[in-house]
Design an enzyme around this catalytic site. Structure first.
Site, PDB file in Angstrom:
ATOM      1  N   PRO A  25     -62.056  51.080  22.248  1.00 34.92           N
ATOM      2  CA  PRO A  25     -63.011  50.916  23.342  1.00 34.92           C
ATOM      3  C   PRO A  25     -63.083  52.061  24.348  1.00 34.92           C
ATOM      4  O   PRO A  25     -63.964  52.069  25.203  1.00 34.92           O
ATOM      5  CB  PRO A  25     -62.519  49.650  24.031  1.00 34.92           C
ATOM      6  CG  PRO A  25     -61.055  49.603  23.750  1.00 34.92           C
ATOM      7  CD  PRO A  25     -60.827  50.298  22.438  1.00 34.92           C
ATOM      8  N   ASP A  48     -71.633  57.357  17.435  1.00 35.84           N
ATOM      9  CA  ASP A  48     -72.557  56.636  18.313  1.00 35.84           C
ATOM     10  C   ASP A  48     -72.307  56.973  19.780  1.00 35.84           C
ATOM     11  O   ASP A  48     -71.325  57.610  20.122  1.00 35.84           O
ATOM     12  CB  ASP A  48     -72.331  55.123  18.168  1.00 35.84           C
ATOM     13  CG  ASP A  48     -72.821  54.600  16.836  1.00 35.84           C
ATOM     14  OD1 ASP A  48     -73.757  55.178  16.302  1.00 35.84           O
ATOM     15  OD2 ASP A  48     -72.243  53.598  16.369  1.00 35.84           O
ATOM     16  N   LYS A  70     -76.530  55.076  20.138  1.00 35.40           N
ATOM     17  CA  LYS A  70     -77.811  54.498  20.485  1.00 35.40           C
ATOM     18  C   LYS A  70     -77.764  54.052  21.934  1.00 35.40           C
ATOM     19  O   LYS A  70     -76.756  53.519  22.361  1.00 35.40           O
ATOM     20  CB  LYS A  70     -78.075  53.254  19.618  1.00 35.40           C
ATOM     21  CG  LYS A  70     -77.809  53.423  18.154  1.00 35.40           C
ATOM     22  CD  LYS A  70     -77.625  52.050  17.506  1.00 35.40           C
ATOM     23  CE  LYS A  70     -77.317  52.244  16.049  1.00 35.40           C
ATOM     24  NZ  LYS A  70     -76.822  51.026  15.401  1.00 35.40           N
ATOM     25  N   ASP A 103     -64.426  48.115  17.088  1.00 35.33           N
ATOM     26  CA  ASP A 103     -64.195  47.797  15.678  1.00 35.33           C
ATOM     27  C   ASP A 103     -65.540  47.828  14.947  1.00 35.33           C
ATOM     28  O   ASP A 103     -66.525  47.284  15.460  1.00 35.33           O
ATOM     29  CB  ASP A 103     -63.569  46.398  15.567  1.00 35.33           C
ATOM     30  CG  ASP A 103     -63.305  46.034  14.123  1.00 35.33           C
ATOM     31  OD1 ASP A 103     -62.175  46.305  13.654  1.00 35.33           O
ATOM     32  OD2 ASP A 103     -64.217  45.507  13.457  1.00 35.33           O
ATOM     33  N   THR A 131     -61.110  46.194  19.252  1.00 34.57           N
ATOM     34  CA  THR A 131     -62.440  45.807  19.733  1.00 34.57           C
ATOM     35  C   THR A 131     -62.448  45.714  21.267  1.00 34.57           C
ATOM     36  O   THR A 131     -61.398  45.532  21.898  1.00 34.57           O
ATOM     37  CB  THR A 131     -62.884  44.480  19.084  1.00 34.57           C
ATOM     38  OG1 THR A 131     -64.262  44.269  19.393  1.00 34.57           O
ATOM     39  CG2 THR A 131     -62.067  43.302  19.561  1.00 34.57           C
ATOM     40  N   ALA A 132     -63.644  45.848  21.848  1.00 35.20           N
ATOM     41  CA  ALA A 132     -63.758  45.890  23.311  1.00 35.20           C
ATOM     42  C   ALA A 132     -63.133  44.662  23.970  1.00 35.20           C
ATOM     43  O   ALA A 132     -62.485  44.782  25.018  1.00 35.20           O
ATOM     44  CB  ALA A 132     -65.222  46.021  23.708  1.00 35.20           C
ATOM     45  N   MET A 183     -72.526  43.085  25.158  1.00 34.46           N
ATOM     46  CA  MET A 183     -73.925  43.485  25.397  1.00 34.46           C
ATOM     47  C   MET A 183     -74.628  42.494  26.328  1.00 34.46           C
ATOM     48  O   MET A 183     -75.823  42.235  26.173  1.00 34.46           O
ATOM     49  CB  MET A 183     -74.699  43.563  24.063  1.00 34.46           C
ATOM     50  CG  MET A 183     -74.150  44.601  23.120  1.00 34.46           C
ATOM     51  SD  MET A 183     -74.835  44.453  21.468  1.00 34.46           S
ATOM     52  CE  MET A 183     -73.837  43.162  20.766  1.00 34.46           C
ATOM     53  N   GLY A 212     -64.144  49.549  30.249  1.00 31.91           N
ATOM     54  CA  GLY A 212     -62.770  49.095  30.075  1.00 31.91           C
ATOM     55  C   GLY A 212     -61.894  50.096  29.339  1.00 31.91           C
ATOM     56  O   GLY A 212     -62.349  50.830  28.472  1.00 31.91           O
TER      57      GLY A 212
HETATM   58  C1  LIG Z   1     -72.882  47.296  20.165  1.00 35.05           C
HETATM   59  S1  LIG Z   1     -71.483  46.544  20.863  1.00 35.05           S
HETATM   60  C2  LIG Z   1     -70.222  47.368  19.967  1.00 35.05           C
HETATM   61  C3  LIG Z   1     -68.915  46.654  19.995  1.00 35.05           C
HETATM   62  C4  LIG Z   1     -67.804  47.379  19.269  1.00 35.05           C
HETATM   63  N1  LIG Z   1     -68.070  47.458  17.855  1.00 35.05           N
HETATM   64  C5  LIG Z   1     -66.447  46.729  19.509  1.00 35.05           C
HETATM   65  O1  LIG Z   1     -65.842  46.209  18.571  1.00 35.05           O
HETATM   66  O2  LIG Z   1     -66.005  46.765  20.653  1.00 35.05           O
HETATM   67  C6  LIG Z   1     -71.434  47.346  22.426  1.00 35.05           C
HETATM   68  C7  LIG Z   1     -70.881  46.444  23.516  1.00 35.05           C
HETATM   69  O3  LIG Z   1     -69.456  46.405  23.465  1.00 35.05           O
HETATM   70  C8  LIG Z   1     -68.946  46.271  24.774  1.00 35.05           C
HETATM   71  N2  LIG Z   1     -68.082  47.422  25.057  1.00 35.05           N
HETATM   72  C9  LIG Z   1     -67.750  48.421  24.224  1.00 35.05           C
HETATM   73  N3  LIG Z   1     -66.885  49.274  24.804  1.00 35.05           N
HETATM   74  C10 LIG Z   1     -66.657  48.798  26.043  1.00 35.05           C
HETATM   75  C11 LIG Z   1     -65.850  49.231  27.143  1.00 35.05           C
HETATM   76  N4  LIG Z   1     -65.095  50.317  27.072  1.00 35.05           N
HETATM   77  N5  LIG Z   1     -65.873  48.494  28.283  1.00 35.05           N
HETATM   78  C12 LIG Z   1     -66.621  47.381  28.377  1.00 35.05           C
HETATM   79  N6  LIG Z   1     -67.394  46.925  27.368  1.00 35.05           N
HETATM   80  C13 LIG Z   1     -67.412  47.614  26.218  1.00 35.05           C
HETATM   81  C14 LIG Z   1     -70.122  46.209  25.721  1.00 35.05           C
HETATM   82  O4  LIG Z   1     -70.459  44.852  25.921  1.00 35.05           O
HETATM   83  C15 LIG Z   1     -71.188  46.921  24.916  1.00 35.05           C
HETATM   84  O5  LIG Z   1     -72.485  46.547  25.331  1.00 35.05           O
END
Ligand SMILES: C[S@@+](CC[C@H](N)C(=O)[O-])C[C@H]1O[C@@H](n2cnc3c(N)ncnc32)[C@H](O)[C@@H]1O
Length: 262
Positions: A25, A48, A70, A103, A131-132, A183, A212
């Site tokens: 993350p 990405d 994106k 992830d 994962t986040a 998201m 985060g």
């Molecule tokens: C398209 S999803 C991808 C998720 C990613 N594949 C995962 O497993 O964390 C993107 C969303 O993940 C969350 N996200 C990813 N990185 C983050 C971070 N560092 N802090 C807070 N939210 C995060 C947010 O909600 C963001 O809109």
């Protein structure tokens, strides 16, 4: 390195391969050892918007870098073009590192990319990432499960489609669980309203974690009733993750990562 299943037909030369790798993350030290080893071998990286840039700095200078988007409302490359790009790079004989935030199989469209690779007969390997939800919760001092407060945890998309969120709100409103919305920044108001309509108390604690696991991490704590007002006064940007559940209250005692509490 683990050997991969050979999906190629016998009469087709197969040289390149795609490694679908989760980059975690944000904090580069959350990268897995396997991901780091693959980064050393790659010829090209396809990444990405949410791939932590500090992680790209770990690549060898010779590695070609291709940014494919994106933004929430703006894709640099549409998903089907990204899928085809991976196939084309592998067919050129390249070791392709497909690097994704978090992830690849959690809201990462990793499954779609792999389906295209299989259809094209391209070999691949998948490397999970933090994962986040796991990363943000840990760095915010919020255990996603806890014997006294939450026996289950649900990951949900908060992405609005045509201004609506078609979710099973009765399931999400169940007690003794933690619900994590990915998201969901644009739909915070809608989420809080729907959960309350389906029986969750307005006093239910919530936390919104922005960026985060990074030095810029901010955690906004509120309740379902007050979150919209808290955000109204703040300048909060994506990526952000919404955690809903009693476990959020533990943060006052368990927070350990130096961050801005709002
Ligand atoms: C398209 S999803 C991808 C998720 C990613 N594949 C995962 O497993 O964390 C993107 C969303 O993940 C969350 N996200 C990813 N990185 C983050 C971070 N560092 N802090 C807070 N939210 C995060 C947010 O909600 C963001 O809109």
């Amino acid at each position: 390195m683990i050997e991969t299943l050979d999906v190629v037909g016998n009469n087709q030369p197969q040289i390149g391969k795609v490694f679908l790798v989760g980059a975690g993350p944000g904090d580069p030290e959350l990268l897995t050892l396997k991901a780091l080893l693959l980064m050393k071998q790659a010829d090209v990286v396809v990444y990405d918007r949410l791939t932590p840039l500090v992680i790209l700095d770990l690549l060898e200078p010779r590695v070609e870098r291709i940014f494919v988007g994106k933004e929430p409302e703006h894709h640099t490359l549409p998903q089907d073009k990204i899928n085809q790009l991976l196939v084309s790079l592998a067919r050129q004989g390249k070791q392709v590192l497909r690097l994704k935030g978090g992830d690849p199989f959690i809201f990462g469209r990793g499954g779609e990319e792999i389906e295209t690779l299989i259809a094209a007969g391209v070999n691949f390997q998948v490397v999970p990432g933090v994962t986040a939800a796991a990363g943000c919760a840990a760095y915010a001092g919020i255990p996603l499960t806890h014997r006294d407060y939450a026996q289950a945890c649900v990951f949900v998309t908060g992405h609005l489609k045509d201004g609506n969120l078609d979710l099973n709100w009765d399931v999400l409103a169940q007690p003794r669980q933690t619900v994590v919305f990915y998201m969901g920044l644009r739909s915070v108001h809608h989420i809080c309203k729907k959960l309350c309509e389906h029986g969750v108390a307005g006093s239910m604690p919530v936390a919104l974690v922005e960026q985060g696991t990074t030095p810029e991490q901010k955690v906004y704590c509120a309740t379902l009733d007050t979150l919209s007002a808290v955000l109204h006064k703040s300048d909060i940007h994506s990526p952000a993750l919404l955690i809903v559940g009693e476990v959020v209250n533990l943060r006052s005692r368990l927070a350990w990562f130096k961050t801005n509490t709002c």
